[in-house]
Design an enzyme around this catalytic site. Sequence first.
Site, PDB file in Angstrom:
ATOM      1  N   PRO A   1       0.866  -1.311   0.192  1.00 57.49           N
ATOM      2  CA  PRO A   1       0.104   0.060  -0.073  1.00 57.49           C
ATOM      3  C   PRO A   1       0.787   1.085   0.130  1.00 57.49           C
ATOM      4  O   PRO A   1       0.203   2.323  -0.221  1.00 57.49           O
ATOM      5  CB  PRO A   1      -0.737  -0.229   1.330  1.00 57.49           C
ATOM      6  CG  PRO A   1       0.138  -0.890   2.346  1.00 57.49           C
ATOM      7  CD  PRO A   1       0.839  -1.923   1.243  1.00 57.49           C
TER       8      PRO A   1
ATOM      9  N   THR B   1       1.189  -5.782   2.751  1.00 58.76           N
ATOM     10  CA  THR B   1       2.376  -5.935   3.722  1.00 58.76           C
ATOM     11  C   THR B   1       2.496  -4.780   4.573  1.00 58.76           C
ATOM     12  O   THR B   1       1.906  -3.915   4.230  1.00 58.76           O
ATOM     13  CB  THR B   1       3.649  -5.911   2.551  1.00 58.76           C
ATOM     14  OG1 THR B   1       3.558  -4.703   1.695  1.00 58.76           O
ATOM     15  CG2 THR B   1       3.667  -7.171   1.846  1.00 58.76           C
ATOM     16  N   GLU B   2       2.955  -4.963   5.789  1.00 59.09           N
ATOM     17  CA  GLU B   2       3.156  -4.099   6.839  1.00 59.09           C
ATOM     18  C   GLU B   2       4.555  -3.141   6.837  1.00 59.09           C
ATOM     19  O   GLU B   2       4.530  -2.175   7.635  1.00 59.09           O
ATOM     20  CB  GLU B   2       2.949  -4.469   8.067  1.00 59.09           C
ATOM     21  CG  GLU B   2       1.387  -5.292   7.866  1.00 59.09           C
ATOM     22  CD  GLU B   2       0.963  -6.104   9.295  1.00 59.09           C
ATOM     23  OE1 GLU B   2       1.671  -6.085  10.077  1.00 59.09           O
ATOM     24  OE2 GLU B   2      -0.088  -6.640   9.058  1.00 59.09           O
TER      25      GLU B   2
ATOM     26  N   ASP C   1       8.583  -3.290  -8.773  1.00 54.58           N
ATOM     27  CA  ASP C   1       9.550  -4.487  -8.504  1.00 54.58           C
ATOM     28  C   ASP C   1      10.172  -4.852  -7.296  1.00 54.58           C
ATOM     29  O   ASP C   1      10.638  -5.930  -7.010  1.00 54.58           O
ATOM     30  CB  ASP C   1      10.705  -4.290  -9.574  1.00 54.58           C
ATOM     31  CG  ASP C   1      10.326  -4.303 -11.108  1.00 54.58           C
ATOM     32  OD1 ASP C   1       9.566  -4.966 -11.358  1.00 54.58           O
ATOM     33  OD2 ASP C   1      10.786  -3.131 -11.807  1.00 54.58           O
TER      34      ASP C   1
ATOM     35  N   SER D   1       6.506   2.361  -8.925  1.00 52.09           N
ATOM     36  CA  SER D   1       7.089   3.428  -9.772  1.00 52.09           C
ATOM     37  C   SER D   1       7.788   2.973 -11.197  1.00 52.09           C
ATOM     38  O   SER D   1       7.303   3.157 -12.124  1.00 52.09           O
ATOM     39  CB  SER D   1       8.304   4.157  -8.907  1.00 52.09           C
ATOM     40  OG  SER D   1       7.635   4.565  -8.053  1.00 52.09           O
TER      41      SER D   1
ATOM     42  N   ASP E   1      18.352   6.267  -9.674  1.00 51.63           N
ATOM     43  CA  ASP E   1      17.363   5.514  -8.736  1.00 51.63           C
ATOM     44  C   ASP E   1      17.451   6.072  -7.506  1.00 51.63           C
ATOM     45  O   ASP E   1      16.217   6.144  -6.804  1.00 51.63           O
ATOM     46  CB  ASP E   1      17.661   4.028  -8.881  1.00 51.63           C
ATOM     47  CG  ASP E   1      16.533   2.926  -8.616  1.00 51.63           C
ATOM     48  OD1 ASP E   1      15.681   3.410  -8.303  1.00 51.63           O
ATOM     49  OD2 ASP E   1      16.801   1.756  -8.583  1.00 51.63           O
TER      50      ASP E   1
ATOM     51  N   ARG F   1       8.950  10.138  -4.991  1.00 48.26           N
ATOM     52  CA  ARG F   1       8.301   8.886  -5.253  1.00 48.26           C
ATOM     53  C   ARG F   1       6.948   9.271  -5.476  1.00 48.26           C
ATOM     54  O   ARG F   1       6.106   8.532  -6.254  1.00 48.26           O
ATOM     55  CB  ARG F   1       8.067   7.960  -4.058  1.00 48.26           C
ATOM     56  CG  ARG F   1       9.539   6.894  -3.978  1.00 48.26           C
ATOM     57  CD  ARG F   1       9.403   6.018  -2.833  1.00 48.26           C
ATOM     58  NE  ARG F   1      10.080   4.946  -3.166  1.00 48.26           N
ATOM     59  CZ  ARG F   1      10.479   3.972  -3.850  1.00 48.26           C
ATOM     60  NH1 ARG F   1       9.176   3.805  -4.649  1.00 48.26           N
ATOM     61  NH2 ARG F   1      10.962   3.174  -3.838  1.00 48.26           N
TER      62      ARG F   1
END
Length: 535
Positions: free
Chosen positions: A171, A201-202, A228, A260, A318, A325
């Site tokens: 998320p 996922t946390e 990814d 992204s 990157d 982001r």
Amino acid sequence: MSSPSQNISSSLSNNNNKEFTQLRQRSMSTSPIIKQGTLELVDKLGRPIGKCRISLTKNSFRWNPTIGKNNDQNGLCAPTTDLPHNFNDDFHVFIRDILSVSEPNDKKQFCVNAYPWETTEFTKRYQKVIRVKCSSEEEKTEWIEAINKLLRPKSTFSEDNKRQITVLINPFGGKKQAPIIWKQVEPMFSLVPINLRVKETEYAGHAEELAKSMELNDCDGIVTVSGDGLLFEVVQGLMARDDVDEAVQKIAIGIIPGGSGNGLSSTWVSTNLDPVASAFNICKELIRPLDLMKVYQPNIEPKYCFLTVNWGLISDVDFESETFRFMGGARFTFSAIFRIADLRFYSGKIYYIPSDDQEKVFCPKRKAICPKCVNLTKKNNLILSDNYIPVSDQDESIFEPLMNNQNNNNNNDNNNWEVLEGEFITVVAMNASHLSYDTHFAPYAHLSDGNIDLVVIKKCTRSKLLSMFTSLETGEFVNSSFFNNDDNVFYRKVKAFRLEPITTDTGCFDLDGERGESYDPLNCMLIPSALNFMG
């Protein structure tokens, strides 16, 4: 006479249109009719639209309108919102674009659930539902059985033996759209025999823990809705299992783009990052081998990369773009402009073992057969590639001559190392063709050809660098004189490489978008067909 570079450019620009045309020609060819009949099309509410002559062939499901209840001025069935067609054509969907056949409440009806490509560019799939009413339940059953035989002739899964898929949603990735994207594609999974376990996922590393600890009997596949990065965690978890050899054969991995970069989705499915297209492949049980790059550094647990290992400008772009982001994929372009303006050079040595096969061939991707990629077979519920070697049996001794500073001129021709030394702008090792949806960095890369595509940009002027970067979106930089005639670009297919930075205070390693833990020399070898990939 056209030059080789012109031929490459033409191939890049026309590949999708040619593929679509070939598919249409195959569908419309005179393949034998498997089943045929005059049936009635109905709308969402079961109301009749009109009679159609329906045909089923090996390649397509067709409906040819005849005189019906709702006719247009030409005596053909009038178009509906369900069937957006020019009704002067012989309407069809490719068998490869049909997801499933379902049965509504009406005992005589069946629905063909298809997701054809919206255009010839293969950028986006859309839903098309063809609702058909038969004269009897028996006739309906016959049609459903005939279509299902074509859809999944080799599948071992059914309503009585459903695939067990774990879906992990990040998320927090990219623009934080993953939960919304999942809601968009989740209904597709109800159309096929799949049991879903969905979990958000946390924290960082959560997906790795789940992949490492889950029971094999309870899982046939792990799908991430993410960029990814989350899939990278899943791969590390699978490769760290005590039963790794069995796990990587039984559990296929997949990704629905929701981050992204999304380099893997861009490579195999669509640079348009269409989540419907990815979900369609997963639901269809379209599984293919995936090579991995195994990365070693001193005193660090090995890492396994499915996308890229890089160093220099690309790596800096990157990580320096992390603060942007919120911009999604545009953050990479934004950061690259600043990094090229303040250009750095990175001194180092690259040792590599060249592949015997240096032929530059584009991967046909969505076609069933690629001359460079390997095939899969299924045995005892385990998925095996043609050249599968157990992960635990991979030979790492090829690096010993370099690690021990020995002369590498030995009698084993397969382990002869070559060296490239100097000042570089970036060093990029690719298993996939795309770094992100708009960065086609290794156009000749294949996901399972048993090679690493090593691309090195040596020290050069900003103008030359810009000329290459402006054509990265299409991959046509391989067509430029800078690529073909200048010594500034080095492109080789290799089996393994070692990268030794001479200046160790700048330029960290990038492993599938994750920051390397050390500036120490890096060893990388390919593990062919290590994983099975869907989506």
